[in-house]
Write an enzyme that holds these catalytic residues in place. Structure first.
Site, mmCIF file in Angstrom:
data_model
loop_
_atom_site.group_PDB
_atom_site.id
_atom_site.type_symbol
_atom_site.label_atom_id
_atom_site.label_comp_id
_atom_site.label_asym_id
_atom_site.label_seq_id
_atom_site.Cartn_x
_atom_site.Cartn_y
_atom_site.Cartn_z
ATOM 1 N N THR A 1 -5.815 -11.659 2.885
ATOM 2 C CA THR A 1 -6.897 -10.956 2.185
ATOM 3 C C THR A 1 -8.031 -11.907 1.823
ATOM 4 O O THR A 1 -9.044 -11.470 1.295
ATOM 5 C CB THR A 1 -6.359 -10.321 0.886
ATOM 6 O OG1 THR A 1 -5.831 -11.374 0.069
ATOM 7 C CG2 THR A 1 -5.271 -9.299 1.165
ATOM 8 N N LYS B 1 2.140 2.142 -5.133
ATOM 9 C CA LYS B 1 2.799 1.604 -6.343
ATOM 10 C C LYS B 1 1.935 1.805 -7.585
ATOM 11 O O LYS B 1 2.442 2.022 -8.671
ATOM 12 C CB LYS B 1 3.076 0.098 -6.176
ATOM 13 C CG LYS B 1 4.005 -0.233 -5.029
ATOM 14 C CD LYS B 1 4.150 -1.735 -4.845
ATOM 15 C CE LYS B 1 2.908 -2.422 -4.330
ATOM 16 N NZ LYS B 1 2.479 -2.076 -2.975
ATOM 17 N N ASP C 1 0.807 -1.221 0.000
ATOM 18 C CA ASP C 1 0.000 0.000 0.000
ATOM 19 C C ASP C 1 0.840 1.271 0.000
ATOM 20 O O ASP C 1 0.444 2.294 0.557
ATOM 21 C CB ASP C 1 -0.970 0.021 1.212
ATOM 22 C CG ASP C 1 -1.864 -1.201 1.206
ATOM 23 O OD1 ASP C 1 -2.317 -1.592 0.122
ATOM 24 O OD2 ASP C 1 -2.099 -1.773 2.293
ATOM 25 N N ALA D 1 -3.582 -7.793 -4.223
ATOM 26 C CA ALA D 1 -3.123 -6.410 -4.399
ATOM 27 C C ALA D 1 -4.325 -5.484 -4.530
ATOM 28 O O ALA D 1 -5.400 -5.903 -4.945
ATOM 29 C CB ALA D 1 -2.270 -6.314 -5.651
ATOM 30 N N GLN E 1 2.253 -5.959 -3.276
ATOM 31 C CA GLN E 1 2.667 -6.080 -1.874
ATOM 32 C C GLN E 1 3.961 -5.263 -1.665
ATOM 33 O O GLN E 1 4.187 -4.324 -2.397
ATOM 34 C CB GLN E 1 2.862 -7.548 -1.452
ATOM 35 C CG GLN E 1 1.555 -8.335 -1.379
ATOM 36 C CD GLN E 1 1.056 -8.813 -2.728
ATOM 37 O OE1 GLN E 1 1.790 -9.445 -3.475
ATOM 38 N NE2 GLN E 1 -0.183 -8.524 -3.062
#
Ligand code: IMO
Ligand code: MG
Length: 417
Positions: free
Chosen positions: A127, A16, A13, A39, A210
């Site tokens: 996640t 990117k 986070d 992601a 990540q």
């Protein structure tokens, strides 16, 4: 020759997606090389439209050809949705997907949840996107690859093995076939194409997912993701030699966040942490979970900079720090009486680490319009103490900060030469 890598230097986070989007504007191809739909990369266009990518590289919103390399685990539902998203904004160029990429099946998502439950207090806080189980099937050599989907014989024999091991019932075949038209149009020997592009003088952006501290080998294991997120992954996943990479860009936030469980030495559990979470909108793009927030952690960043050998840094969310009277930076750790300036992310070490903080002066709160003016005028228009903060971080990490992001929109950036 131009292969540019965009990597996260923290726990993900870092921004990117935005950096990749900016660098992809004049790129021919943009590649996701690891991870899956865990992601959450966001691009905010200057007209305010917010585009979220979980599976495709965010740089594809800039019009570069989207590619998915062999080291990824592909979520077919997300893929379909995001291809439609690109079509809806009129920038879709035919996706290229490696024959060797593995596919995430519904069973992987159920297993992900079951494993988390079984871990109880030691859960990773995944996640829930089936990442760990999909990668473990790959390592067990029972995974379903993109190429298998397109060959009915291979598909049924693969599914037979998967069924006997996972005891999956239900219509997996139907699911795969329903989703496979996108694969049919996109499947290729991606590594050959990417090598030819670079050899022919084209530009490729490799968009990491990540962050370094979530790398399965070099992160805070076991509180990590199931893939390598660091520089070597580009080469192994894409079949592109590291010699063909011309630039490595490390992306870092002006403070630290982490979502999910695991050690976090500079975590703020006070009002300042809450403020940064609210102002920074620190809620997961993929899961909506509140992110944990803390001061910048230089010992861990030094490690990330070293192992990725970054050429330069993109510093994001500097705007979130404005309005604070004082800003702290962890410059060293104290561990059992000794000082550590560069920390390998071993949980056993970090659990004992006491952050040694320095305090620097903050700057006044600025409106979005003021940040827009600053990004139009350039670096000298930044508040003096923001420049000072940037210079201090640069000095501590020994790498130039060339790009500063000061808001969500793609246009809110300041370049430093
Ligand atoms: P982007 O690309 C932040 C975290 C999860 C969990 C751990 C393992 O947006 O930076 P997984 O589902 O991968 O098995 O979960 O990794 N995680 C991320 N944290 N940003 C991400 O991606 C992440 N992808 C996974 O929260 O702690
Ligand atoms: Mg994200």
């Amino acid at each position: 020759m131009s292969g540019i890598v965009v990597l996260g230097l923290q726990w993900g986070d870092e921004g990117k997606g935005k950096v990749s989007y900016i660098l992809s504007r004049d790129a021919d191809y943009v590649v996701r090389f690891q991870g899956g739909a865990n992601a959450g990369h966001t691009v905010v266009l200057d007209d305010g439209r917010e585009l979220r990518f979980n599976m495709l590289p965010a740089g594809s919103a800039a019009g570069a050809v989207p590619c998915i390399a062999s080291g990824t685990v592909v979520d077919l539902d997300e893929l379909e949705e995001e291809v439609n998203l690109l079509r809806s904004i009129g920038v879709y160029r035919n996706l290229l997907i490696s024959k060797c990429a593995n596919i995430v099946l519904p069973i992987h998502k159920s297993l992900d949840r079951a494993l988390e439950e079984a871990r109880g207090k030691r859960s990773v806080g995944t996640t829930g996107r089936g990442i760990g189980p999909a990668y473990s099937d790959k390592a067990l050599r029972i995974g379903l690859r993109v190429e298998d989907v397109l060959d009915p014989e291979a598909l049924s024999s693969r599914l037979e093995v998967l069924r006997s091991i996972h005891k999956v019932y239900g219509d997996v075949e139907g699911y795969i076939l329903q989703k496979s038209s996108i694969l049919r149009e996109s499947v290729c020997d991606l590594e050959l194409i990417l090598n030819d592009v670079i050899d022919g003088g084209g530009k490729i952006v490799f968009e990491g997912a990540q962050g370094t501290l979530l790398d399965i080998d070099h992160g805070t294991y076991p509180y990590v993701t199931s893939s390598n997120t660091t520089i070597g992954a580009v080469s192994t996943s894409c079949g592109v030699s590291l010699r063909k990479i011309s630039e490595i860009v490390g992306v870092m936030k002006a403070y630290t966040t982490r979502v999910g469980e695991g050690v976090f030495p500079t975590e703020l559990k006070d009002q300042i942490g809450e403020r940064l979470r609210e102002v920074g909108g620190e809620y997961g793009t993929t899961t909506g979970r509140p992110r944990r927030v803390g001061w910048l952690d230089i010992p861990l960043l030094r490690y990330a900079v070293k192992i990725n050998d970054v050429d330069w840094i993109a510093l994001t969310k500097i705007d979130v720090l404005s309005g604070l009277d004082k800003i702290k930076i962890c410059v060293e750790y104290e561990v059992e009486g000794s000082r550590i300036v560069l920390a390998p992310p071993r949980v056993s070490l970090l659990e004992k680490a006491k952050p040694v903080l320095i305090e620097v002066d903050g700057w006044t709160k600025l409106s979005r319009d003021e940040w827009r003016k600053i990004s139009e005028k350039g670096v000298d228009a930044l508040p003096e103490n923001a420049i000072r903060y940037i210079e201090i971080v640069e000095e501590l990490l020994g790498k130039p900060i060339k790009l500063i992001s000061c808001g969500a929109e793609a246009g809110l950036v300041v370049w430093r030469t």
